[in-house]
Design an enzyme around this catalytic site. Structure first.
Site, PDB file in Angstrom:
ATOM      1  N   SER A 119       0.670  -1.467   0.268  1.00  0.00           N
ATOM      2  CA  SER A 119      -0.531   0.263   0.086  1.00  0.00           C
ATOM      3  C   SER A 119       0.878   0.927   0.465  1.00  0.00           C
ATOM      4  CB  SER A 119      -0.980  -0.129   1.025  1.00  0.00           C
ATOM      5  OG  SER A 119      -1.503  -0.843   1.417  1.00  0.00           O
ATOM      6  N   HIS A 140      -2.492  -3.314  -6.684  1.00  0.00           N
ATOM      7  CA  HIS A 140      -3.064  -3.233  -5.690  1.00  0.00           C
ATOM      8  C   HIS A 140      -4.351  -3.426  -5.308  1.00  0.00           C
ATOM      9  CE1 HIS A 140      -3.736  -0.008  -2.515  1.00  0.00           C
ATOM     10  NE2 HIS A 140      -2.857  -0.473  -1.347  1.00  0.00           N
ATOM     11  N   GLU A 152      -5.421  -1.009  -8.492  1.00  0.00           N
ATOM     12  CA  GLU A 152      -4.460   0.110  -8.938  1.00  0.00           C
ATOM     13  C   GLU A 152      -3.699  -1.196  -9.434  1.00  0.00           C
ATOM     14  OE1 GLU A 152      -5.396   3.917  -6.516  1.00  0.00           O
ATOM     15  OE2 GLU A 152      -4.486   2.503  -5.511  1.00  0.00           O
ATOM     16  N   ASN A 191      -5.638   6.110  -1.901  1.00  0.00           N
ATOM     17  CA  ASN A 191      -5.574   6.330  -0.691  1.00  0.00           C
ATOM     18  C   ASN A 191      -5.000   7.784  -0.770  1.00  0.00           C
ATOM     19  OD1 ASN A 191      -6.409   4.820   0.774  1.00  0.00           O
ATOM     20  ND2 ASN A 191      -4.035   3.751   0.382  1.00  0.00           N
TER      21      ASN A 191
HETATM   22  N1  LIG Z   1      -5.285  -5.351   4.983  1.00  0.00           N
HETATM   23  C1  LIG Z   1      -5.083  -4.505   3.648  1.00  0.00           C
HETATM   24  O1  LIG Z   1      -7.323  -3.558   3.815  1.00  0.00           O
HETATM   25  C2  LIG Z   1      -4.486  -3.876   2.685  1.00  0.00           C
HETATM   26  C3  LIG Z   1      -5.492  -3.481   1.495  1.00  0.00           C
HETATM   27  C4  LIG Z   1      -4.601  -3.221   0.177  1.00  0.00           C
HETATM   28  C5  LIG Z   1      -3.008  -3.671   0.651  1.00  0.00           C
HETATM   29  N2  LIG Z   1      -3.088  -4.091   1.830  1.00  0.00           N
HETATM   30  C6  LIG Z   1      -1.107  -4.440   1.810  1.00  0.00           C
HETATM   31  O2  LIG Z   1      -1.152  -5.861   1.291  1.00  0.00           O
HETATM   32  C7  LIG Z   1      -0.285  -6.757   2.126  1.00  0.00           C
HETATM   33  C8  LIG Z   1      -0.320  -8.051   3.250  1.00  0.00           C
HETATM   34  O3  LIG Z   1      -1.215  -7.130   3.703  1.00  0.00           O
HETATM   35  P1  LIG Z   1      -2.372  -8.309   4.858  1.00  0.00           P
HETATM   36  O4  LIG Z   1      -3.203  -7.182   5.460  1.00  0.00           O
HETATM   37  O5  LIG Z   1      -3.039  -9.181   4.187  1.00  0.00           O
HETATM   38  O6  LIG Z   1      -1.589  -8.511   6.172  1.00  0.00           O
HETATM   39  P2  LIG Z   1      -1.864  -9.849   6.819  1.00  0.00           P
HETATM   40  O7  LIG Z   1      -1.171  -9.342   8.218  1.00  0.00           O
HETATM   41  O8  LIG Z   1      -2.768 -10.440   7.145  1.00  0.00           O
HETATM   42  O9  LIG Z   1      -0.819 -11.149   5.945  1.00  0.00           O
HETATM   43  C9  LIG Z   1       0.194 -11.605   5.618  1.00  0.00           C
HETATM   44  C10 LIG Z   1       0.833 -12.634   5.958  1.00  0.00           C
HETATM   45  O10 LIG Z   1       1.824 -12.792   5.547  1.00  0.00           O
HETATM   46  C11 LIG Z   1       2.488 -13.778   6.199  1.00  0.00           C
HETATM   47  N3  LIG Z   1       3.914 -14.067   6.219  1.00  0.00           N
HETATM   48  C12 LIG Z   1       4.570 -12.867   6.366  1.00  0.00           C
HETATM   49  N4  LIG Z   1       5.760 -13.195   6.713  1.00  0.00           N
HETATM   50  C13 LIG Z   1       6.396 -13.906   5.512  1.00  0.00           C
HETATM   51  C14 LIG Z   1       7.004 -14.584   4.162  1.00  0.00           C
HETATM   52  N5  LIG Z   1       8.584 -14.350   4.407  1.00  0.00           N
HETATM   53  N6  LIG Z   1       6.860 -15.223   3.447  1.00  0.00           N
HETATM   54  C15 LIG Z   1       5.186 -15.881   3.663  1.00  0.00           C
HETATM   55  N7  LIG Z   1       4.695 -15.291   4.097  1.00  0.00           N
HETATM   56  C16 LIG Z   1       4.537 -14.234   4.982  1.00  0.00           C
HETATM   57  C17 LIG Z   1       2.072 -13.534   7.911  1.00  0.00           C
HETATM   58  O11 LIG Z   1       2.028 -15.411   7.826  1.00  0.00           O
HETATM   59  C18 LIG Z   1       0.538 -13.762   7.124  1.00  0.00           C
HETATM   60  O12 LIG Z   1      -0.251 -14.673   6.953  1.00  0.00           O
HETATM   61  C19 LIG Z   1       0.660  -5.844   3.117  1.00  0.00           C
HETATM   62  O13 LIG Z   1       1.367  -4.917   2.436  1.00  0.00           O
HETATM   63  C20 LIG Z   1      -0.767  -4.874   3.199  1.00  0.00           C
HETATM   64  O14 LIG Z   1       0.167  -2.600   3.119  1.00  0.00           O
HETATM   65  C21 LIG Z   1      -3.399  -4.302   2.793  1.00  0.00           C
END
Ligand SMILES: NC(=O)c1ccc[n+]([C@@H]2O[C@H](COP(=O)([O-])OP(=O)(O)OC[C@H]3O[C@@H](n4cnc5c(N)ncnc54)[C@H](O)[C@@H]3O)[C@@H](O)[C@H]2O)c1
Length: 284
Positions: A119, A140, A152, A191
């Protein structure tokens, strides 16, 4: 290049959703997780979400079973060697993402595309961690991924147009999402426009100028928005809104991107919105 084999790094909130939409669209998907229990949780989340889709009449049982059969999980990144596209959805930590991209670069076949769902971390940081910067791109998605139609496509200064075209076609034609193209700067499109608006609403409430209910009612009734800005803050999560504001303020230094004190204090207090039961409104 056509994309058939997809890898997803991280099976959390976003990764599980991304894997689900790719599998439902006919791609074969492999999710990388760090522990078996997290991999099991990702698979369970996808099963639950697809079952909800069947119940809601969005897909039939045969399509659901076929989609689930296309999703696999692994704890070994070496299994990603044959992937056409890898979408990284690991936690928002720059050093972690750079490390993942460097390792992926050594494992994934030369023509494979490496994408990040970040993000706020500049795409160029991930591109620089690889020997294939032209094949690194941002994809994204929005939360919840199976529901939100927009993606995006984030293009760094060194992303190749061929990569942009391949990924855009996959997002639009295979996944059926609306794709928009954005440059590699904090906030992308959504955003960059949304967060200053939300911060303005928080500032207005903080100053005592209008109540939360009236601010929300005004934007719903006066602008036709489906949800008022303070309700939207509670839905997005105040911690997520704060992190987005901080990364944009750091990038641009503009006052209207600076998080108001009340937002910081509410996050400190654990008033994160719906997910903790208390934000601008109470959900208890
Ligand atoms: N949550 C949102 O609303 C949202 C929206 C758009 C983008 N994002 C982006 O998406 C990404 C993930 O966010 P999220 O909310 O899903 O996080 P999350 O914490 O729910 O999930 C992350 C996952 O990655 C795993 N992980 C950690 N290290 C790892 C590795 N080395 N190899 C493989 N897996 C690994 C964790 O165990 C976890 O299950 C971030 O970059 C965030 O900025 C999030």
């Amino acid at each position: 290049m056509s994309i058939e084999l997809v890898g997803v790094i991280g099976g959390g909130t976003m990764g599980a959703g991304i894997a689900e939409v790719c599998a439902k669209a006919g791609s074969s998907v492999l999710i990388l997780e760090t522990k078996q229990e997290y991999a099991d949780a990702a698979q369970a989340r996808i099963e639950k979400s697809i079952a909800r889709g069947v119940k809601a009449g969005k897909l039939d049982q045969a399509a659901a079973d076929a989609a689930l059969a296309r999703v696999g999980v692994t704890l070994d990144m070496n299994d990603f060697a044959d992937r056409d596209l890898v979408i990284e959805a690991a936690p928002e930590i720059e050093a972690l993402k750079a490390d993942i991209f460097s390792k992926l670069d050594a494992i994934v076949k030369r023509e494979g595309i490496l994408a990040s769902n970040t993000s706020s971390i500049p795409l160029i940081k991930m591109a620089n961690a690889t020997q294939r910067p032209g094949q690194v791109v941002g994809i994204h998605f929005f939360n919840p991924v199976p529901v939100m139609p927009l993606v995006e496509v984030v293009v760094s200064l060194v992303t190749a147009e061929e990569t942009v075209a391949t990924v855009t076609e996959y997002v639009r034609d295979t996944l059926g999402k609306k794709a928009v193209r954005a440059g590699d700067r904090a906030g992308f499109i959504v955003n960059a426009l949304l967060i200053p608006y939300l911060l303005s609403a928080v500032r207005m409430f903080e100053s005592g100028y209008a109540s939360a209910e009236d601010i929300d009612a005004a934007m719903k009734g006066g602008c036709g928005y489906p949800m008022g800005p303070l309700t939207l803050c509670d839905t997005v999560g105040l911690d997520i809104a704060l992190a987005a504001a901080e990364s944009m303020h750091q990038e641009f230094g503009e006052p209207h991107m600076s998080p108001p004190p009340l937002l910081r204090r509410m996050v400190d207090a654990g008033h994160l919105g719906r997910k903790t039961g208390q934000g601008f409104y109470s959900y208890k």
